[in-house]
Scaffold this motif. Structure first.
Motif, mmCIF file in Angstrom:
data_model
loop_
_atom_site.group_PDB
_atom_site.id
_atom_site.type_symbol
_atom_site.label_atom_id
_atom_site.label_comp_id
_atom_site.label_asym_id
_atom_site.label_seq_id
_atom_site.Cartn_x
_atom_site.Cartn_y
_atom_site.Cartn_z
ATOM 1 N N PHE A 10 0.739 -1.124 0.030
ATOM 2 C CA PHE A 10 -0.044 -0.017 -0.019
ATOM 3 C C PHE A 10 0.816 1.223 -0.017
ATOM 4 N N GLU A 11 0.243 2.393 -0.364
ATOM 5 C CA GLU A 11 0.921 3.601 -0.718
ATOM 6 C C GLU A 11 0.166 4.816 -0.417
ATOM 7 N N SER A 12 0.621 6.049 -0.029
ATOM 8 C CA SER A 12 -0.188 7.066 0.005
ATOM 9 C C SER A 12 0.776 8.335 -0.616
ATOM 10 N N CYS A 13 0.119 9.186 -1.179
ATOM 11 C CA CYS A 13 0.992 10.608 -1.611
ATOM 12 C C CYS A 13 0.013 11.669 -1.461
ATOM 13 N N ASN A 14 0.664 12.749 -2.040
ATOM 14 C CA ASN A 14 -0.188 14.165 -1.669
ATOM 15 C C ASN A 14 -0.987 14.394 -2.605
ATOM 16 N N CYS A 15 -1.102 13.592 -3.554
ATOM 17 C CA CYS A 15 -2.148 13.798 -4.876
ATOM 18 C C CYS A 15 -3.595 13.662 -4.513
ATOM 19 N N GLU A 16 -4.414 14.358 -5.179
ATOM 20 C CA GLU A 16 -5.817 13.880 -4.924
ATOM 21 C C GLU A 16 -6.222 12.564 -5.583
ATOM 22 N N ALA A 17 -7.224 11.857 -4.976
ATOM 23 C CA ALA A 17 -7.719 10.677 -5.375
ATOM 24 C C ALA A 17 -8.786 11.108 -6.568
ATOM 25 N N ILE A 18 -8.375 10.438 -7.698
ATOM 26 C CA ILE A 18 -7.456 9.236 -8.062
ATOM 27 C C ILE A 18 -6.427 9.826 -8.495
ATOM 28 N N PHE A 19 -5.076 9.434 -7.956
ATOM 29 C CA PHE A 19 -3.939 9.771 -8.271
ATOM 30 C C PHE A 19 -3.735 9.694 -9.779
ATOM 31 N N PRO A 20 -3.474 10.965 -10.493
ATOM 32 C CA PRO A 20 -3.516 10.894 -11.989
ATOM 33 C C PRO A 20 -2.330 9.756 -12.522
ATOM 34 N N CYS A 21 -1.373 9.775 -11.841
ATOM 35 C CA CYS A 21 -0.507 8.654 -12.552
ATOM 36 C C CYS A 21 -0.842 7.300 -12.707
ATOM 37 N N ASP A 165 -1.089 -5.893 -13.747
ATOM 38 C CA ASP A 165 -1.945 -6.907 -13.876
ATOM 39 C C ASP A 165 -2.434 -7.543 -12.625
ATOM 40 N N ARG A 166 -2.058 -6.758 -11.415
ATOM 41 C CA ARG A 166 -2.459 -6.872 -10.096
ATOM 42 C C ARG A 166 -3.783 -6.253 -9.746
ATOM 43 N N PRO A 167 -4.915 -6.976 -9.296
ATOM 44 C CA PRO A 167 -6.034 -6.016 -8.718
ATOM 45 C C PRO A 167 -5.601 -5.198 -7.416
ATOM 46 N N GLY A 168 -6.438 -3.989 -7.621
ATOM 47 C CA GLY A 168 -6.033 -3.042 -6.456
ATOM 48 C C GLY A 168 -7.324 -2.117 -6.183
ATOM 49 N N GLU A 169 -7.125 -1.173 -5.215
ATOM 50 C CA GLU A 169 -8.180 -0.061 -5.103
ATOM 51 C C GLU A 169 -7.436 1.197 -4.617
ATOM 52 N N GLU A 170 -8.207 2.074 -5.168
ATOM 53 C CA GLU A 170 -7.977 3.653 -4.777
ATOM 54 C C GLU A 170 -8.451 3.651 -3.324
ATOM 55 N N LEU A 171 -7.682 4.515 -2.434
ATOM 56 C CA LEU A 171 -7.980 4.895 -1.227
ATOM 57 C C LEU A 171 -7.930 6.216 -0.918
ATOM 58 N N VAL A 172 -8.433 6.630 0.431
ATOM 59 C CA VAL A 172 -8.251 8.208 0.806
ATOM 60 C C VAL A 172 -7.612 7.943 2.247
ATOM 61 N N ALA A 173 -6.663 8.808 2.472
ATOM 62 C CA ALA A 173 -5.911 9.035 3.572
ATOM 63 C C ALA A 173 -6.395 9.598 4.531
ATOM 64 N N ASP A 174 -6.089 9.312 5.797
ATOM 65 C CA ASP A 174 -6.574 10.272 6.960
ATOM 66 C C ASP A 174 -5.656 10.936 7.284
ATOM 67 N N GLU A 175 -4.240 10.315 7.195
ATOM 68 C CA GLU A 175 -2.922 11.098 7.471
ATOM 69 C C GLU A 175 -1.723 10.655 6.658
ATOM 70 N N LEU A 176 -0.982 11.631 6.450
ATOM 71 C CA LEU A 176 0.365 11.219 5.550
ATOM 72 C C LEU A 176 1.376 11.992 6.128
ATOM 73 N N ARG A 177 2.261 11.646 6.722
ATOM 74 C CA ARG A 177 3.395 12.478 7.385
ATOM 75 C C ARG A 177 4.763 11.966 7.246
ATOM 76 N N VAL A 178 5.680 12.726 6.758
ATOM 77 C CA VAL A 178 7.036 12.131 6.697
ATOM 78 C C VAL A 178 7.942 13.369 7.183
ATOM 79 N N ASP A 179 8.927 13.261 8.074
ATOM 80 C CA ASP A 179 9.843 14.170 8.603
ATOM 81 C C ASP A 179 11.347 13.574 8.634
ATOM 82 N N ASP A 180 12.090 13.744 7.714
ATOM 83 C CA ASP A 180 13.371 12.791 7.532
ATOM 84 C C ASP A 180 14.188 13.373 6.332
ATOM 85 N N GLY A 181 15.137 14.100 6.997
ATOM 86 C CA GLY A 181 16.231 14.916 6.336
ATOM 87 C C GLY A 181 15.543 15.856 5.308
ATOM 88 N N PRO A 182 15.485 15.819 4.008
ATOM 89 C CA PRO A 182 14.766 16.707 3.100
ATOM 90 C C PRO A 182 13.543 16.358 2.862
#
Length: 202
Positions: A10-21, A165-182
């Motif tokens: 699983f992953e999360s990023c700052n984009c709006e759902a659905i992640f356009p990529c 080729d692997r089934p998956g689903e779009e999700l909505v995150a409650d929180e995404l936080r990173v604090d590591d160097g840059p």
């Protein structure tokens, strides 16, 4: 090195759902929502090996960044490897996830086929659950991700990292936080993605 790893993602990023990529209803994706993608990716290896070395049960995560308008959109990343692994197991995980061991990593990991900046590789305690629609991840002092729910739209969505080729689903995150160097960012209500299966080999 001959290797194979399989498990959940699983992953999360700052984009709006659905992640356009992502590929949406079979149509290849494009630019990220805001031109810069900041995120966290995670894998739980259910079964795996590197030569005769078992990788069963180990976990891997990454904090990532890329910008669409930088030439070649190179990735910058911190790789987090499961501190429960011994030195040889952690080295194998690093070789697979950086793309150094070739194989399927060069098909599924953009940071392996593009130019990339490796900020750090950190052995850490990875607290993670890949329970569908309730995924969460924590790396003490560095990373917190919590999924809120499934994205409500009807679209079929796939992601290159676990595989189209692997089934998956779009999700909505409650929180995404990173604090590591840059890598320093925090978002709420942003996108996520989960796949119950990945399977890579090399």
């Amino acid at each position: 090195m001959s290797w194979r790893v399989g498990g959940s993602y699983f992953e999360s990023c700052n984009c709006e759902a659905i992640f356009p990529c992502r590929k949406i209803d079979g149509v290849p994706g494009g630019r990220s929502t805001y031109g810069e993608c900041l995120g966290v990716l995670s894998w739980v290896i259910e079964e795996g090996h590197a030569d005769d070395l078992s990788l069963d049960g180990l976990k891997v995560a990454m904090g990532t960044r890329y910008h669409d308008d930088e030439p070649g959109s190179p990735w910058s990343y911190v790789l987090y490897v499961d501190e429960r692994g011994d030195e040889a197991q952690r080295a194998a995980l690093e070789a697979i996830w950086t793309g150094a061991s070739g194989g399927d990593a060069l098909k599924h990991f953009p940071w392996a086929w593009k130019d990339a900046v490796q900020i750090a590789v950190r052995p850490v305690e990875l607290e993670v659950s890949h329970e569908p629609r309730r995924q969460w991840l924590r790396v003490r002092d560095h990373v917190t991700v919590r999924i809120r729910e499934r994205y409500a739209g009807p679209e079929t969505v796939t992601c290159v990292i676990p595989g189209h080729d692997r089934p998956g689903e779009e999700l909505v995150a409650d929180e995404l936080r990173v604090d590591d160097g840059p890598l320093r960012f925090e978002y709420r209500g942003n996108c996520g993605y989960g796949a119950e299966r990945f399977d890579y080999a090399g």
